[in-house]
Scaffold this active site. Sequence first.
Site, PDB file in Angstrom:
ATOM      1  N   LYS A 151       0.753  -1.067   0.366  1.00  0.00           N
ATOM      2  CA  LYS A 151      -0.339   0.629  -0.416  1.00  0.00           C
ATOM      3  C   LYS A 151       0.697   1.284  -0.213  1.00  0.00           C
ATOM      4  CE  LYS A 151      -4.144  -1.864   0.033  1.00  0.00           C
ATOM      5  NZ  LYS A 151      -5.019  -1.766  -1.160  1.00  0.00           N
ATOM      6  N   GLU A 201      -9.959   5.793   3.262  1.00  0.00           N
ATOM      7  CA  GLU A 201     -11.139   4.208   3.943  1.00  0.00           C
ATOM      8  C   GLU A 201      -9.955   3.152   4.404  1.00  0.00           C
ATOM      9  OE1 GLU A 201     -10.109   5.168   0.786  1.00  0.00           O
ATOM     10  OE2 GLU A 201      -9.449   2.536   0.360  1.00  0.00           O
ATOM     11  N   SER A 244       1.027  -9.399  -0.836  1.00  0.00           N
ATOM     12  CA  SER A 244       1.231  -8.214  -0.834  1.00  0.00           C
ATOM     13  C   SER A 244       1.958  -7.635   0.458  1.00  0.00           C
ATOM     14  CB  SER A 244      -0.273  -8.066  -1.619  1.00  0.00           C
ATOM     15  OG  SER A 244      -0.947  -8.793  -0.749  1.00  0.00           O
TER      16      SER A 244
END
Lengths: 400, 268
Positions: free
Chosen positions: A90, A112, A378
Amino acid sequence: MKLAYPKNGKFGEFGGRFIPETLVPAVEELEEAYLKFKDDSDFTSELDYYLTHYAGRPTPLYFAKNLSKAVGGAKIYLKREDLLHGGAHKINNTLGQALLAKRMKKKRIIAETGAGQHGVATAMACAVLGLQSEVYMGYKDTQRQKLNVFRMKLLGTAVHPVKEGTQTLKDAINEAIRDWITNVKTTYYLLGSAVGPHPYPVMVRDFQSVIGKEILTQMKELEKKSPDSVVACVGGGSNAIGTFYPLIDEDTDMFGIEAGGKGIKTEHHSATLAVGSKGILHGMLTYLLQDKEGQISDTHSIAAGLDYPGVGPEHAYLKDAGRVKYDTVSDNDAVQGFLMLAKQEGIIPALESAHAVAYAMKMAKKMPKSKTIVITLSGRGDKDVEVVEKYLSENVKNKG
Amino acid sequence: MSRIKDKFQELKRKKQKALIAYLVAGYPNEKGTISAVRGLVKGGADIIELGLPFSDPLADGPVIQNASYLALRKGMNFEKFVSQVQRIRKETQIPLVLMTYSNLLYRHGYDKFVSMVKEAGIDGLILPDMALEESKDFVDAAHRNGIDTIFLISPNTSPQRIRKIADISSGFLYLVSVFGTTGMQQQFQRYTSDAIKNAKKVINGKIPLGVGFGVSNPDQARVILQNGADAIIVGSAFLRILEKTPHEKIEAKIMSFAKNLKKATISK
């Protein structure tokens, strides 16, 4: 098939911009700024600086020798996004967007978050770049990801639990959009996945494409060719599109893995591309999980980051074009993948990434040793150990 | 031709402005909606907006979110909505506008959805998440079926864009009065009056201008109308009454609140 900057944000029929009129000027301002800075050398070199020295890029492409041997088949590589600062991919996107927000002179950032990873990455980027941030998170997610809530608070971010609707990621997005409508002049909405109105899906993909670019370079060094297959998990689909996009024109089979939850024949899953239908949500036309009238369905996944009834429009496009194969992995198989990787390689993957691990293990078995599979790992799984512990104890109980 | 157009012409002759009232279909329940509609008609509302609830109403504030959620939980759906409209049509010829989100139309198919609600008695449609650039299929379907397309503009919409949106709008143009979601405002700021004046100037009498989101009492209604609006749109304030009123009193309570608001639309 590569759509670098699709007109009006349309990936075929998907994508676009279905938004309240109040947001139109904001989205236009964002698009203008993005087009101005995306290839600007000051901007890209500042982003590169932070990606390298702050986030820890490039991430290793690790040959999972033990796992490959245990599975018996293709060589399995792990793209170690879990080693990035914050523990997930991220940060690639939050650094890019936060730097853009600064150039747009926006001082207040909202975001969010589902599992909390995007919230944490937003909080980190904002702290280091001197921006104020507030994060919306479904109440249910704040309960199952308490550690990330506390991390965000430590990093100076206000976390707003969202008690509307299903109290998960989709409701957090609704609430962030409502905040944006209300504070449109001062606020930058830092969306965390490759979803939403144009230009978000393109912009988030571009910032995440560093994953696929590095995979290509690293595989050419290690194996002298591009990977035979890549596998990534898909919720909204940001790590997957970042993996796939740079490889679209390569001779690589691509697999996007959605959350099969308790089974795609039940109502408890998040397999949007597998069993969803076309619709409009969160500013985009894409595949959705919805009823016959168009009401959005409740979704389920053991991985909070995959628990979303929509999917990025570029994935919808790549599915219909047949370029990427989308499939599902159940909660149970994801947990098995989680345990296997921990045991074999000493790596605890995020439950989201564990879906890709489980799928790649099945694939690898059927492939010869000369073939390669790259799994985009990830994120790391520290946030999930409690969830897995609970899952295992309940399952033992059920069996007993 | 159009009940909405006729209504605005009638009001012009009477030197009145329009009171547009919003209800969520199926809130507090199906019977309650019918009683509220009766109260609105008796109280002098000129146009009624009926919300077909959507699971993810991202342009709405807490009051309408909650009403939508409860209506859906009590089983409101498209079929029930259509029969509710048919039932209302047996009692009144008041213009009825349907407000909902794009996905519900897209899912049924624009043509199918629009023709079904038109046949039931709906005169116009408002979709708060349908942007100008995406609207072609929807507008074509609405034209084919002879139903008005009421688009929204906002205080930050440029004059050039207001012109384009007005071009594809019919019935009236809906100005969102505030930066925010639907709900009650304490007080309007200067930018709201500027936005009304600006929009009136740009549309230059081609289409009536309704102003909503946040209008909740007669004083606010007067301020909005003094600045040049042709209609006030009130939603959350009616829903708040429904929240705390027992069924047998709904019609009377809604009627008396509507009467107070309607007075504000009649110039002395």
